[in-house]
Write a protein that holds these residues in place. Structure first.
Motif, PDB file in Angstrom:
ATOM      1  N   MET A   1      20.638  -2.165  -1.797  1.00  0.00           N
ATOM      2  CA  MET A   1      19.339  -2.859  -1.820  1.00  0.00           C
ATOM      3  C   MET A   1      19.616  -4.352  -2.006  1.00  0.00           C
ATOM      4  N   THR A   2      18.972  -5.170  -1.208  1.00  0.00           N
ATOM      5  CA  THR A   2      19.196  -6.607  -1.381  1.00  0.00           C
ATOM      6  C   THR A   2      18.569  -7.078  -2.695  1.00  0.00           C
ATOM      7  N   ALA A   3      19.130  -8.130  -3.253  1.00  0.00           N
ATOM      8  CA  ALA A   3      18.639  -8.628  -4.547  1.00  0.00           C
ATOM      9  C   ALA A   3      17.262  -9.270  -4.373  1.00  0.00           C
ATOM     10  N   PRO A   4      16.453  -9.247  -5.430  1.00  0.00           N
ATOM     11  CA  PRO A   4      15.142  -9.900  -5.361  1.00  0.00           C
ATOM     12  C   PRO A   4      15.288 -11.399  -5.101  1.00  0.00           C
ATOM     13  N   ASP A   5      14.323 -11.956  -4.432  1.00  0.00           N
ATOM     14  CA  ASP A   5      14.308 -13.384  -4.154  1.00  0.00           C
ATOM     15  C   ASP A   5      14.013 -14.155  -5.448  1.00  0.00           C
ATOM     16  N   PRO A   6      14.987 -14.947  -5.920  1.00  0.00           N
ATOM     17  CA  PRO A   6      14.816 -15.641  -7.204  1.00  0.00           C
ATOM     18  C   PRO A   6      13.589 -16.557  -7.237  1.00  0.00           C
ATOM     19  N   SER A   7      13.170 -17.023  -6.061  1.00  0.00           N
ATOM     20  CA  SER A   7      12.030 -17.951  -6.069  1.00  0.00           C
ATOM     21  C   SER A   7      10.727 -17.250  -6.446  1.00  0.00           C
ATOM     22  N   LEU A   8      10.731 -15.916  -6.440  1.00  0.00           N
ATOM     23  CA  LEU A   8       9.518 -15.182  -6.830  1.00  0.00           C
ATOM     24  C   LEU A   8       9.420 -14.990  -8.341  1.00  0.00           C
ATOM     25  N   VAL A   9      10.551 -15.217  -9.024  1.00  0.00           N
ATOM     26  CA  VAL A   9      10.586 -14.977 -10.476  1.00  0.00           C
ATOM     27  C   VAL A   9      10.321 -16.281 -11.214  1.00  0.00           C
ATOM     28  N   ASP A  59      22.043  10.829   2.332  1.00  0.00           N
ATOM     29  CA  ASP A  59      20.884  10.222   3.011  1.00  0.00           C
ATOM     30  C   ASP A  59      19.562  10.676   2.404  1.00  0.00           C
ATOM     31  N   HIS A  60      19.645  11.413   1.291  1.00  0.00           N
ATOM     32  CA  HIS A  60      18.443  11.980   0.680  1.00  0.00           C
ATOM     33  C   HIS A  60      18.485  11.766  -0.829  1.00  0.00           C
ATOM     34  N   ILE A  61      17.468  11.120  -1.358  1.00  0.00           N
ATOM     35  CA  ILE A  61      17.413  10.844  -2.800  1.00  0.00           C
ATOM     36  C   ILE A  61      16.405  11.802  -3.446  1.00  0.00           C
ATOM     37  N   ILE A  62      16.814  12.405  -4.547  1.00  0.00           N
ATOM     38  CA  ILE A  62      15.896  13.249  -5.324  1.00  0.00           C
ATOM     39  C   ILE A  62      15.734  12.621  -6.710  1.00  0.00           C
ATOM     40  N   THR A  63      14.492  12.523  -7.173  1.00  0.00           N
ATOM     41  CA  THR A  63      14.317  12.055  -8.542  1.00  0.00           C
ATOM     42  C   THR A  63      13.071  12.671  -9.173  1.00  0.00           C
ATOM     43  N   TYR A  64      12.771  12.314 -10.402  1.00  0.00           N
ATOM     44  CA  TYR A  64      11.760  13.002 -11.209  1.00  0.00           C
ATOM     45  C   TYR A  64      10.790  12.039 -11.853  1.00  0.00           C
ATOM     46  N   GLY A  65       9.594  12.521 -12.174  1.00  0.00           N
ATOM     47  CA  GLY A  65       8.681  11.676 -12.928  1.00  0.00           C
ATOM     48  C   GLY A  65       7.284  12.265 -13.007  1.00  0.00           C
ATOM     49  N   GLY A  66       6.404  11.555 -13.704  1.00  0.00           N
ATOM     50  CA  GLY A  66       5.026  11.997 -13.872  1.00  0.00           C
ATOM     51  C   GLY A  66       4.116  11.405 -12.803  1.00  0.00           C
ATOM     52  N   ALA A  67       2.820  11.736 -12.916  1.00  0.00           N
ATOM     53  CA  ALA A  67       1.851  11.384 -11.879  1.00  0.00           C
ATOM     54  C   ALA A  67       1.628   9.876 -11.735  1.00  0.00           C
ATOM     55  N   TRP A  68       1.888   9.116 -12.806  1.00  0.00           N
ATOM     56  CA  TRP A  68       1.656   7.658 -12.740  1.00  0.00           C
ATOM     57  C   TRP A  68       2.974   6.897 -12.862  1.00  0.00           C
ATOM     58  N   SER A  69       4.057   7.550 -12.526  1.00  0.00           N
ATOM     59  CA  SER A  69       5.380   7.003 -12.785  1.00  0.00           C
ATOM     60  C   SER A  69       5.723   5.773 -11.930  1.00  0.00           C
ATOM     61  N   ASN A  70       6.068   4.682 -12.602  1.00  0.00           N
ATOM     62  CA  ASN A  70       6.559   3.495 -11.898  1.00  0.00           C
ATOM     63  C   ASN A  70       7.852   3.818 -11.163  1.00  0.00           C
ATOM     64  N   HIS A  71       8.660   4.663 -11.802  1.00  0.00           N
ATOM     65  CA  HIS A  71       9.965   5.019 -11.233  1.00  0.00           C
ATOM     66  C   HIS A  71       9.809   5.800  -9.925  1.00  0.00           C
ATOM     67  N   ILE A  72       8.854   6.722  -9.884  1.00  0.00           N
ATOM     68  CA  ILE A  72       8.643   7.526  -8.672  1.00  0.00           C
ATOM     69  C   ILE A  72       8.237   6.633  -7.497  1.00  0.00           C
ATOM     70  N   VAL A  73       7.232   5.810  -7.711  1.00  0.00           N
ATOM     71  CA  VAL A  73       6.739   5.012  -6.582  1.00  0.00           C
ATOM     72  C   VAL A  73       7.758   3.937  -6.184  1.00  0.00           C
ATOM     73  N   ALA A  74       8.469   3.389  -7.170  1.00  0.00           N
ATOM     74  CA  ALA A  74       9.509   2.393  -6.852  1.00  0.00           C
ATOM     75  C   ALA A  74      10.632   3.041  -6.055  1.00  0.00           C
ATOM     76  N   THR A  75      11.013   4.257  -6.438  1.00  0.00           N
ATOM     77  CA  THR A  75      12.075   4.954  -5.705  1.00  0.00           C
ATOM     78  C   THR A  75      11.627   5.259  -4.281  1.00  0.00           C
ATOM     79  N   ALA A  76      10.370   5.710  -4.139  1.00  0.00           N
ATOM     80  CA  ALA A  76       9.859   6.011  -2.795  1.00  0.00           C
ATOM     81  C   ALA A  76       9.927   4.770  -1.916  1.00  0.00           C
ATOM     82  N   ALA A  77       9.475   3.643  -2.439  1.00  0.00           N
ATOM     83  CA  ALA A  77       9.467   2.403  -1.648  1.00  0.00           C
ATOM     84  C   ALA A  77      10.891   1.930  -1.364  1.00  0.00           C
ATOM     85  N   ALA A  78      11.758   1.997  -2.367  1.00  0.00           N
ATOM     86  CA  ALA A  78      13.145   1.543  -2.184  1.00  0.00           C
ATOM     87  C   ALA A  78      13.872   2.424  -1.163  1.00  0.00           C
TER      88      ALA A  78
END
Ligand SMILES: *Cc1c(COP(=O)(O)O)cnc(C)c1O
Length: 297
Positions: A1-9, A59-78
């Protein structure tokens, strides 16, 4: 994953009367601004997991979390961004109406599988022997790769050595451990647990950071009843904090972090002259679980 753009921080000063009165200076590191979905610390925590998956030909990522999980949606997008298929194992029965978080995860192409709370705790491990093409990221991104990624957060602070305290919220403690390993010896890490009675946290932080001797202060007194629990007092604090600083926070992590730091300053737990860096670790998407209008931002 490319690093975040520092100018956004950015590092935004927190100019409130309480801090001035107590001789405290504080800024918020706005990691919530780096990406609308892979926000805050998740961008950093996922980095080395996805690197390893790529390097080992998965080529396939599996992960876990709850219905409002930041980790789940971040993983999906990443995963979408990096060309991985993804599956989210979700805690609880499939609801009639999906949460906004899970809808987003589906939109990013994540396949969702629901496990009852009981099965999630006891049988989740059945999913731990996936086929050869799958790579498992632990729930919440907990683990050494996550800590290694979180350690790179401080590279986004140009004048990092000016701060006496680096403050963050802790779920699994992975981010805290990364910050602890990246901080210098005179800086104190202040970590606010958002879980109730998480006895394991201090040990987890120590073992993931690889350094048992650096100073860390871990608060177990600002969880507001437990993980994702919130009270009217917390919500009204978050609104007040926004009014005064224009900095939004989330109900699970950063709202409790900001509250905790102000509470500890009020109780004179820090010497005058202290300079805080408060990590805004993102998570604002989770506020969508509240009724509209509850928060003013
Ligand atoms: C996941 C998360 C945390 C907690 O990070 P840990 O490494 O699990 O301690 C803190 N803040 C936000 C916004 C998060 O999404």
């Amino acid at each position: 994953m490319t690093a975040p753009d520092p100018s956004l921080v950015s590092t935004d000063p927190v100019l409130i009367p309480l801090f001035a009165e107590k001789g405290i200076r504080a800024s918020v590191l706005r990691l919530d601004k780096i990406h609308p979905v892979i926000s805050g610390n998740k961008f950093f925590k996922l980095h080395f997991y996805l690197e390893e998956a790529k390097q080992t030909g998965k080529d396939h990522i599996i992960t876990y979390g709850g219905a409002w999980s930041n980790h789940i949606v971040a993983t999906a997008a990443a995963c979408k961004l990096n060309g991985f298929r993804s599956t989210g194992i979700i805690r609880g029965e499939e609801p009639a109406v999906l949460s906004a978080t899970l809808k987003d995860a589906l939109d990013y192409g994540m396949k969702l599988e629901f496990l009852s709370r009981e099965d999630f705790t006891t049988r989740k491990r059945a999913y731990l022997s996936p086929s050869g093409s799958s790579y498992i990221i632990p729930e919440g991104g907990y683990g050494l790769h996550g800590a290694r990624g979180a350690a790179t957060i401080l590279q986004y602070v140009p004048d990092i050595s000016n701060y006496t305290h680096i403050c963050c919220a802790a779920g699994t403690g992975t981010m805290t451990a990364g910050l602890l390993s990246a901080s210098d010896r005179i800086q104190k890490i202040v970590s606010v647990s958002v879980l109730k009675n998480n006895q394991q946290l201090d040990t987890d932080i120590r073992s993931l950071s690889g350094d048992a001797n650096k100073p860390a202060l871990i608060s177990h007194d600002h969880h507001f009843g437990g993980y994702a629990k919130h009270t009217a007092a917390l919500l009204s604090f978050m609104n007040d904090f926004f009014r005064q600083t224009t900095i939004p926070s989330d109900i699970v992590y950063t709202g409790k972090l900001f509250y905790a730091i102000l509470d500890m300053v009020k109780k004179d737990q820090f010497v005058p002259g202290s300079k805080f860096l408060l990590i805004h670790s993102g998570g604002l998407q989770g506020n969508r679980s509240l009724n509209k209008g509850t928060l003013i931002f």
